[in-house]
Design a protein around this motif. Structure first.
Motif, PDB file in Angstrom:
ATOM      1  N   UNK A   1     110.041 -29.518  24.650  1.00 26.10           N
ATOM      2  CA  UNK A   1     109.769 -29.613  23.649  1.00 26.10           C
ATOM      3  C   UNK A   1     108.275 -28.701  23.730  1.00 26.10           C
ATOM      4  N   UNK A   2     107.947 -28.541  24.515  1.00 26.85           N
ATOM      5  CA  UNK A   2     106.926 -28.037  25.280  1.00 26.85           C
ATOM      6  C   UNK A   2     106.719 -27.089  25.415  1.00 26.85           C
ATOM      7  N   UNK A   3     108.211 -26.847  26.029  1.00 27.40           N
ATOM      8  CA  UNK A   3     108.313 -25.238  26.707  1.00 27.40           C
ATOM      9  C   UNK A   3     109.533 -24.636  25.560  1.00 27.40           C
ATOM     10  N   UNK A   4     109.815 -25.409  24.568  1.00 28.83           N
ATOM     11  CA  UNK A   4     110.436 -24.344  23.819  1.00 28.83           C
ATOM     12  C   UNK A   4     109.490 -24.221  22.452  1.00 28.83           C
ATOM     13  N   UNK A   5     108.501 -25.090  22.009  1.00 32.04           N
ATOM     14  CA  UNK A   5     107.625 -24.527  21.463  1.00 32.04           C
ATOM     15  C   UNK A   5     106.606 -23.191  22.216  1.00 32.04           C
ATOM     16  N   UNK A   6     106.492 -23.757  23.049  1.00 28.61           N
ATOM     17  CA  UNK A   6     106.279 -22.099  23.907  1.00 28.61           C
ATOM     18  C   UNK A   6     106.427 -21.088  23.612  1.00 28.61           C
ATOM     19  N   UNK A   7     107.889 -21.052  23.709  1.00 29.77           N
ATOM     20  CA  UNK A   7     109.254 -19.411  22.793  1.00 29.77           C
ATOM     21  C   UNK A   7     108.846 -19.703  21.523  1.00 29.77           C
ATOM     22  N   UNK A   8     109.541 -20.856  21.079  1.00 28.35           N
ATOM     23  CA  UNK A   8     109.122 -20.107  19.588  1.00 28.35           C
ATOM     24  C   UNK A   8     107.973 -19.749  19.151  1.00 28.35           C
ATOM     25  N   UNK A   9     107.155 -19.737  19.643  1.00 31.28           N
ATOM     26  CA  UNK A   9     105.753 -19.753  19.099  1.00 31.28           C
ATOM     27  C   UNK A   9     104.828 -18.716  19.783  1.00 31.28           C
ATOM     28  N   UNK A  10     104.971 -18.543  20.683  1.00 28.26           N
ATOM     29  CA  UNK A  10     104.130 -17.098  21.835  1.00 28.26           C
ATOM     30  C   UNK A  10     103.862 -17.583  22.181  1.00 28.26           C
ATOM     31  N   UNK A  11     103.061 -19.657  22.507  1.00 27.96           N
ATOM     32  CA  UNK A  11     101.993 -19.548  22.469  1.00 27.96           C
ATOM     33  C   UNK A  11     102.075 -19.904  24.884  1.00 27.96           C
ATOM     34  N   UNK A  12     100.744 -20.269  25.024  1.00 28.47           N
ATOM     35  CA  UNK A  12     100.976 -20.678  26.186  1.00 28.47           C
ATOM     36  C   UNK A  12     100.828 -22.634  26.063  1.00 28.47           C
ATOM     37  N   UNK A  13     100.555 -23.402  27.413  1.00 30.15           N
ATOM     38  CA  UNK A  13     100.522 -24.386  27.906  1.00 30.15           C
ATOM     39  C   UNK A  13      99.789 -25.020  28.449  1.00 30.15           C
ATOM     40  N   UNK A  14      98.951 -25.345  27.768  1.00 31.00           N
ATOM     41  CA  UNK A  14      97.944 -26.363  28.406  1.00 31.00           C
ATOM     42  C   UNK A  14      97.836 -26.574  29.995  1.00 31.00           C
TER      43      UNK A  14
END
Length: 454
Positions: free
Chosen positions: A168-181
């Motif tokens: 889910x962390x990677x999926x949210x990063x893909x959906x929102x174009x965010x980086x992961x802490x």
């Protein structure tokens, strides 16, 4: 104070709960999406009221997940007259988790903060009502502004509780174009093996959401963090397979990511793009001219079926993806002409052609520039042939033939394989010369053949 416009019925539910002495807020993804200016899919509500107390306040309720504190409240939309469902969940504290999947038990609490502590990421751990505004104990707003996916509390604990949060962390990063802490990323890398305890159905859902997102190339993050090694090892082999020939500038995995990015964001097309070259690692050979992957499309059909079956896809999606994998390489290295194309379209199925074009064009654009314009011109020619065939309603299958098995039986043929063979022969003739698809012409051909056989 930031104002969020929520649906009227969500506001009514919160107001009724407040008027009866309970706390209530919209919570989670709907708050996140509203802050980002997106339209939420669902408006979930959290409350200090126990499930039986919620049920006593509303006329229509459904025990959606009452053992975990969730009741769905049904409210009539005043504009449409339709019933709308809103999940209302009691504040809770999760007990000990089993198998990195779910808590053994939950305990209800009167504390919103305690409820927020059990949530996955800071951007999903915010609550809101019109009286207090946003309640944000873990700086979710700050992480939204910074574009960061960060676990609530210690990442190791969150992933130990539910390993699906890794994906889910990677999926949210893909959906929102965010980086992961950084700490969250380290925990993903250290605990990715926990995903082996998660059901194929849940992994299927998260991988699909990642692939149909606006940044499906973030599947690369899953590879680099060791996640695909557990949930999609076929992709790791693709990322480790070079393509040293004039037609390519990326390895198989990177080429695949570029193809995924180029096709429309539907489940079938994105999975077909992901799996179109899945057999290249197994079919690779090399000589003085470079690397070759003979028969990779046929071999890919079997591997694609194995992957999608393992992930519990429905039969319709599996069948369509397999067809796209089989046909994706059609039209390479040959000058198109109408007659062979019509025969190939009959085998492919006209229903597949538009998706084939999406995959084929993406495949070309993700290759090197060697003969790229020629390949695109050839594809454009195939599209023109397709338009002509459809406009002229030319026969492509047995169901389009102007004669049927019943017609042949009326000529005296007995039911059986011979009728099928005659119909196949007629279809082959019509594919060669579309003007032959006339009832009288076809029947005369059959009569002539029957007389010849006598």
């Amino acid at each position: 104070m930031l104002y969020i416009r929520m649906p009227d019925n969500a506001g009514r539910i919160i107001k009724i709960l407040n008027e009866n002495g309970y706390e209530a807020y919209i919570v989670g993804g709907c708050v996140r999406d509203a802050v980002l200016g997106r339209e939420p899919d669902d408006w979930d509500i959290t409350t200090s009221a126990k499930p039986e107390e919620v049920k006593s306040l509303f006329r229509r309720t459904i025990d959606t997940g009452i053992q975990h504190g969730t009741v769905t409240v049904m409210m009539k939309n005043v504009d449409t007259g339709n019933l709308e469902g809103y999940e209302v969940t009691t504040y809770r504290v999760d007990g000990k988790y089993e198998g990195h999947r779910r808590p053994k038990e939950v305990t209800f609490t009167a504390s919103l903060l305690e409820d927020m502590k059990r949530r996955d990421f800071t951007i999903n751990a915010m609550a809101y009502n019109e009286k207090e505004g946003i309640v944000d104990h873990f700086d979710g707003i700050g992480d939204l502004k910074r574009g960061v996916i960060r676990c609530v509390g210690k990442p190791e604990e969150r992933f130990d509780e539910d390993a699906l949060r890794i994906l889910r962390a990677i999926r949210f990063a893909a959906q929102l174009d965010f980086s992961i802490d950084r700490e969250t990323k380290d925990a993903i890398q250290n605990q990715s093996q926990f995903l082996k305890d998660i059901s194929a159905e849940r992994i299927h859902v998260e991988l699909t959401k990642l692939l149909v997102s606006s940044h499906p190339e973030r599947l690369r993050d899953a590879y680099e963090l060791g996640v695909t090694a557990v949930v999609l090892p076929e992709f790791d082999r693709m990322m480790e397979t070079e393509q040293n020939n004039r037609h390519h500038m990326y390895n198989v995995g990177e080429h695949t990511l570029h193809v995924i990015m180029e096709v429309p964001g539907t489940e079938t097309l994105r999975w077909a793009a992901l799996l179109h070259d899945v057999a290249k690692p197994a079919t690779k050979s090399s000589d003085q001219k470079g690397d070759h992957f003979y028969g990779h499309n046929e071999a890919g059909v079997k591997i694609a079926e194995e992957v999608l079956t393992r992930l519990k896809f429905d039969n319709h999606t599996i069948a369509r993806v397999k067809r796209l994998v089989l046909w994706h390489d059609y039209g390479m290295g040959q000058k198109p002409s109408m007659r062979p194309f019509r025969k190939s379209l009959s085998k492919m199925g006209a229903d597949l052609f538009e998706d084939y074009v999406h995959i084929k064009r993406a495949d070309i654009l993700a290759q090197s520039e060697y003969k790229r314009e020629e390949k695109l011109d050839n594809l454009e020619k195939l599209e023109e042939y397709y338009r002509q065939i459809i406009e002229k309603e030319q026969c492509l299958s047995l169901k389009d033939l102007k004669v049927t098995g019943k017609d042949l039986m009326e000529l005296g043929m007995k039911p059986g394989k011979e009728i099928g063979a005659i119909l196949d022969m007629l279809l082959a003739c019509v594919l060669e010369k579309p003007e032959l698809n006339d009832r009288e012409i076809l029947l005369s051909m059959v009569k002539e053949k029957l007389q010849f056989n006598e």
